[in-house]
Write a protein that holds these residues in place. Structure first.
Motif, PDB file in Angstrom:
ATOM      1  N   ARG A   1     -11.272  -8.150   2.084  1.00  0.00           N
ATOM      2  CA  ARG A   1     -12.086  -6.943   2.069  1.00  0.00           C
ATOM      3  C   ARG A   1     -12.643  -6.673   0.671  1.00  0.00           C
ATOM      4  O   ARG A   1     -13.797  -6.315   0.508  1.00  0.00           O
ATOM      5  CB  ARG A   1     -11.274  -5.746   2.563  1.00  0.00           C
ATOM      6  CG  ARG A   1     -12.192  -4.659   3.073  1.00  0.00           C
ATOM      7  CD  ARG A   1     -11.452  -3.385   3.412  1.00  0.00           C
ATOM      8  NE  ARG A   1     -10.325  -3.598   4.310  1.00  0.00           N
ATOM      9  CZ  ARG A   1      -9.222  -2.866   4.274  1.00  0.00           C
ATOM     10  NH1 ARG A   1      -9.068  -1.929   3.360  1.00  0.00           N
ATOM     11  NH2 ARG A   1      -8.249  -3.095   5.120  1.00  0.00           N
ATOM     12  N   SER A   2     -11.792  -6.891  -0.351  1.00  0.00           N
ATOM     13  CA  SER A   2     -12.277  -6.606  -1.700  1.00  0.00           C
ATOM     14  C   SER A   2     -13.297  -7.662  -2.125  1.00  0.00           C
ATOM     15  O   SER A   2     -14.111  -7.445  -3.012  1.00  0.00           O
ATOM     16  CB  SER A   2     -11.118  -6.541  -2.696  1.00  0.00           C
ATOM     17  OG  SER A   2     -10.499  -7.785  -2.782  1.00  0.00           O
TER      18      SER A   2
ATOM     19  N   ALA B   1     -12.992  -1.715  -2.976  1.00  0.00           N
ATOM     20  CA  ALA B   1     -11.686  -2.291  -3.299  1.00  0.00           C
ATOM     21  C   ALA B   1     -10.691  -1.189  -3.629  1.00  0.00           C
ATOM     22  O   ALA B   1     -10.984  -0.295  -4.411  1.00  0.00           O
ATOM     23  CB  ALA B   1     -11.811  -3.246  -4.460  1.00  0.00           C
ATOM     24  N   ARG B   2      -9.545  -1.286  -3.053  1.00  0.00           N
ATOM     25  CA  ARG B   2      -8.453  -0.333  -3.230  1.00  0.00           C
ATOM     26  C   ARG B   2      -8.816   1.045  -2.780  1.00  0.00           C
ATOM     27  O   ARG B   2      -9.079   1.944  -3.526  1.00  0.00           O
ATOM     28  CB  ARG B   2      -7.971  -0.322  -4.667  1.00  0.00           C
ATOM     29  CG  ARG B   2      -7.335  -1.655  -4.949  1.00  0.00           C
ATOM     30  CD  ARG B   2      -6.446  -1.630  -6.127  1.00  0.00           C
ATOM     31  NE  ARG B   2      -5.625  -2.831  -6.098  1.00  0.00           N
ATOM     32  CZ  ARG B   2      -4.915  -3.251  -7.115  1.00  0.00           C
ATOM     33  NH1 ARG B   2      -4.892  -2.572  -8.224  1.00  0.00           N
ATOM     34  NH2 ARG B   2      -4.193  -4.331  -7.031  1.00  0.00           N
TER      35      ARG B   2
ATOM     36  N   LEU C   1       1.587  -4.039  -4.337  1.00  0.00           N
ATOM     37  CA  LEU C   1       0.773  -5.221  -4.034  1.00  0.00           C
ATOM     38  C   LEU C   1       0.815  -6.231  -5.184  1.00  0.00           C
ATOM     39  O   LEU C   1       0.912  -7.438  -4.961  1.00  0.00           O
ATOM     40  CB  LEU C   1      -0.668  -4.796  -3.745  1.00  0.00           C
ATOM     41  CG  LEU C   1      -1.638  -5.922  -3.361  1.00  0.00           C
ATOM     42  CD1 LEU C   1      -1.417  -6.338  -1.916  1.00  0.00           C
ATOM     43  CD2 LEU C   1      -3.092  -5.508  -3.549  1.00  0.00           C
TER      44      LEU C   1
ATOM     45  N   THR D   1      -5.932  -9.662   4.270  1.00  0.00           N
ATOM     46  CA  THR D   1      -7.017  -8.794   4.712  1.00  0.00           C
ATOM     47  C   THR D   1      -7.576  -7.991   3.537  1.00  0.00           C
ATOM     48  O   THR D   1      -8.777  -7.835   3.381  1.00  0.00           O
ATOM     49  CB  THR D   1      -6.523  -7.814   5.803  1.00  0.00           C
ATOM     50  OG1 THR D   1      -5.627  -8.504   6.659  1.00  0.00           O
ATOM     51  CG2 THR D   1      -7.658  -7.277   6.619  1.00  0.00           C
ATOM     52  N   ARG D   2      -6.665  -7.491   2.704  1.00  0.00           N
ATOM     53  CA  ARG D   2      -7.096  -6.719   1.524  1.00  0.00           C
ATOM     54  C   ARG D   2      -7.951  -7.553   0.588  1.00  0.00           C
ATOM     55  O   ARG D   2      -8.966  -7.100   0.081  1.00  0.00           O
ATOM     56  CB  ARG D   2      -5.873  -6.249   0.736  1.00  0.00           C
ATOM     57  CG  ARG D   2      -5.404  -4.877   1.108  1.00  0.00           C
ATOM     58  CD  ARG D   2      -4.130  -4.605   0.336  1.00  0.00           C
ATOM     59  NE  ARG D   2      -3.563  -3.332   0.716  1.00  0.00           N
ATOM     60  CZ  ARG D   2      -3.656  -2.251  -0.047  1.00  0.00           C
ATOM     61  NH1 ARG D   2      -4.282  -2.296  -1.198  1.00  0.00           N
ATOM     62  NH2 ARG D   2      -3.116  -1.118   0.342  1.00  0.00           N
ATOM     63  N   THR D   3      -7.488  -8.798   0.340  1.00  0.00           N
ATOM     64  CA  THR D   3      -8.224  -9.685  -0.562  1.00  0.00           C
ATOM     65  C   THR D   3      -9.615  -9.953   0.002  1.00  0.00           C
ATOM     66  O   THR D   3     -10.617  -9.881  -0.715  1.00  0.00           O
ATOM     67  CB  THR D   3      -7.475 -11.024  -0.721  1.00  0.00           C
ATOM     68  OG1 THR D   3      -6.118 -10.740  -1.013  1.00  0.00           O
ATOM     69  CG2 THR D   3      -8.065 -11.862  -1.835  1.00  0.00           C
TER      70      THR D   3
ATOM     71  N   HIS E   1      -0.337   0.131  -3.118  1.00  0.00           N
ATOM     72  CA  HIS E   1      -1.129  -0.775  -3.961  1.00  0.00           C
ATOM     73  C   HIS E   1      -0.435  -1.088  -5.279  1.00  0.00           C
ATOM     74  O   HIS E   1      -0.712  -2.099  -5.895  1.00  0.00           O
ATOM     75  CB  HIS E   1      -2.557  -0.264  -4.160  1.00  0.00           C
ATOM     76  CG  HIS E   1      -2.672   0.914  -5.049  1.00  0.00           C
ATOM     77  ND1 HIS E   1      -2.869   2.181  -4.569  1.00  0.00           N
ATOM     78  CD2 HIS E   1      -2.613   1.014  -6.393  1.00  0.00           C
ATOM     79  CE1 HIS E   1      -2.931   3.011  -5.582  1.00  0.00           C
ATOM     80  NE2 HIS E   1      -2.762   2.342  -6.696  1.00  0.00           N
TER      81      HIS E   1
ATOM     82  N   THR F   1      -1.519  -8.427   5.768  1.00  0.00           N
ATOM     83  CA  THR F   1      -2.059  -7.262   5.066  1.00  0.00           C
ATOM     84  C   THR F   1      -2.714  -7.679   3.757  1.00  0.00           C
ATOM     85  O   THR F   1      -3.833  -7.275   3.450  1.00  0.00           O
ATOM     86  CB  THR F   1      -0.925  -6.257   4.751  1.00  0.00           C
ATOM     87  OG1 THR F   1      -0.187  -6.031   5.940  1.00  0.00           O
ATOM     88  CG2 THR F   1      -1.475  -4.949   4.230  1.00  0.00           C
TER      89      THR F   1
END
Ligand code: SF4
Ligand code: FES
Lengths: 247, 135
Positions: free
Chosen positions: A238-239, A246-247, A193, A234-236, A190, A231
């Motif tokens: 999800r948050s 988040a994180r 990131l 998907t992270r964005t 992260h 990746t």
């Protein structure tokens, strides 16, 4: 097979006026000779003023990258016989400022590389030297391909995005970030990131795919970037959907 | 950088505006980027179709006439070619971005792409079946 071949080599002298020019040299054509051997022959026998970089002669050090007949290549691994009867055009790596003849300035890459923290990052405070991190062969396979990079920068020379937008972090730096992101011993994903998921990072890449074609080590930086795009997206997402996680 | 280095004149090659014509892969890439214009055109075309159908059968007939003019047919054929290029390059990209695991082993790239193409074929068949009156 003829016993000589002509090399058309870029000459650029920063102290003289004018843009680079091509100079022709005739060198012996031997079956076991790479383009680099031809250049060394020129330097030793014909013209000692020619400048170029090389070291290992075995595709390990990554310093002999040049443009051979228009394609980025390691000159120690590119054989003259493949270009017979010639001539062979040898130019400096594209997309980099030329210092002299075939020598390019690599400061930009050297500055970008540490930005992605290409080393094992631990957040739990364990000193790396004190502990042993065990890893299964399957865990090693996750990142092994990306660890083959020799920093030769052929991928930067092949990338038109880097040529047009010099701020682009570039293929090898992103592939190396992935090399550590996918390492089971690393905890720095992260932190990376913030550097990678930016307009100068992965989102600058439009997937031309030529970096992967140019890579002499099978690293597949284009694949690394597309994988990281998924990746990051998907992270964005999800948050956005689950801000509390988040994180 | 040392002062000595800074004094030296670097040669900075410029990327020409036509950098993409010299290499097949670059040309294909630019065509793929260009295809987004045609994808957008199909969206506009679909919206026009729905609007015409919504306004009643007269305006729908007009829309059909307009669509059968030669230049419209040519435009739509060119657009179709670009959209197909777009779809094919997009699906072949899929295995680069996704690593699909089956029982712990990564699935070969061909199968990931194949799955996408199969899904595309099924979706197209369903649409064709509805449009051609099987509904
Ligand atoms: S990714 Fe490949 S082409 Fe790029 S620097 Fe590493 S070894 Fe060279
Ligand atoms: S001389 Fe080391 S990679 Fe070519």
């Amino acid at each position: 097979m003829p016993d000589t071949i002509t090399l058309q080599v870029t000459r650029y002298r920063p102290d003289a006026d004018g843009p680079p020019t091509l100079q022709e040299y005739v060198v012996p054509l031997r079956e076991e000779w790479a383009v680099l051997d031809g250049l060394n022959y020129i330097k030793d026998q014909l013209d000692g003023t020619l400048s170029f970089r090389w070291s290992c002669r075995m595709g390990i050090c990554g310093s002999c990258g040049m443009t051979v007949n228009g394609d980025p290549a390691l000159t120690c691994g590119t054989f003259l016989t493949d270009y017979a009867p010639g001539p062979v055009r040898v130019e400096p790596l594209a997309n980099f400022p030329v210092i002299r003849d075939l020598v390019v300035e690599i400061d930009d890459f050297m500055r970008k590389l540490p930005e992605v923290k290409p080393w094992l990052v631990r957040e739990d405070g364990e000193a790396l030297d004190d502990v042993e991190f065990l890893q299964t062969p399957a865990e090693m396979d996750e990142y092994k391909q990306y660890s083959m990079c020799i920093n030769c920068m052929l991928c930067y020379a092949a990338c038109p995005v880097y040529g047009l937008e010099p701020d682009f972090l570039g293929p090898a730096a992103i592939a190396l970030a992935q090399r550590y992101n996918l390492d089971s011993r690393d905890q720095g994903a992260h932190q990376r990131l913030d550097v990678l998921a930016t307009a100068e990072g992965i989102w600058a890449c439009t997937y031309v795919g030529e970096c992967t074609t140019a890579c002499p080590k099978g690293v597949d930086p284009a694949g690394a970037i597309q994988r990281y795009k998924l990746t990051a997206a998907t992270r964005t997402l999800r948050s956005f959907l689950m801000p509390w996680r988040a994180r | 950088m040392t002062a000595n280095q800074a004094d030296v004149r670097r040669y900075r090659p410029r990327t020409s505006v036509f950098w993409w014509v010299h290499r097949r892969s670059y040309l294909l890439f630019v065509l793929r980027e260009l295809s987004c214009v045609f994808v957008a055109w199909f969206v506009v075309y679909l919206v026009l179709l729905v609007a015409a159908a919504h306004r009643g059968s007269d305006s729908y007939q007009q829309f059909l006439e307009w669509s059968s003019r030669p230049w419209m047919v040519v435009l739509n054929l060119v657009a179709l070619a670009f959209v197909v290029l777009h779809a094919i390059t997009w699906f072949t990209l899929a295995p680069k971005a996704m690593v699909v695991r089956l029982q712990g082993r990564p699935l070969p790239a061909r199968m990931v792409a194949g799955g996408h193409f199969a899904a595309w074929a099924v979706a197209s068949a369903v649409v064709a079946w509805i449009v051609l009156g099987g509904w």
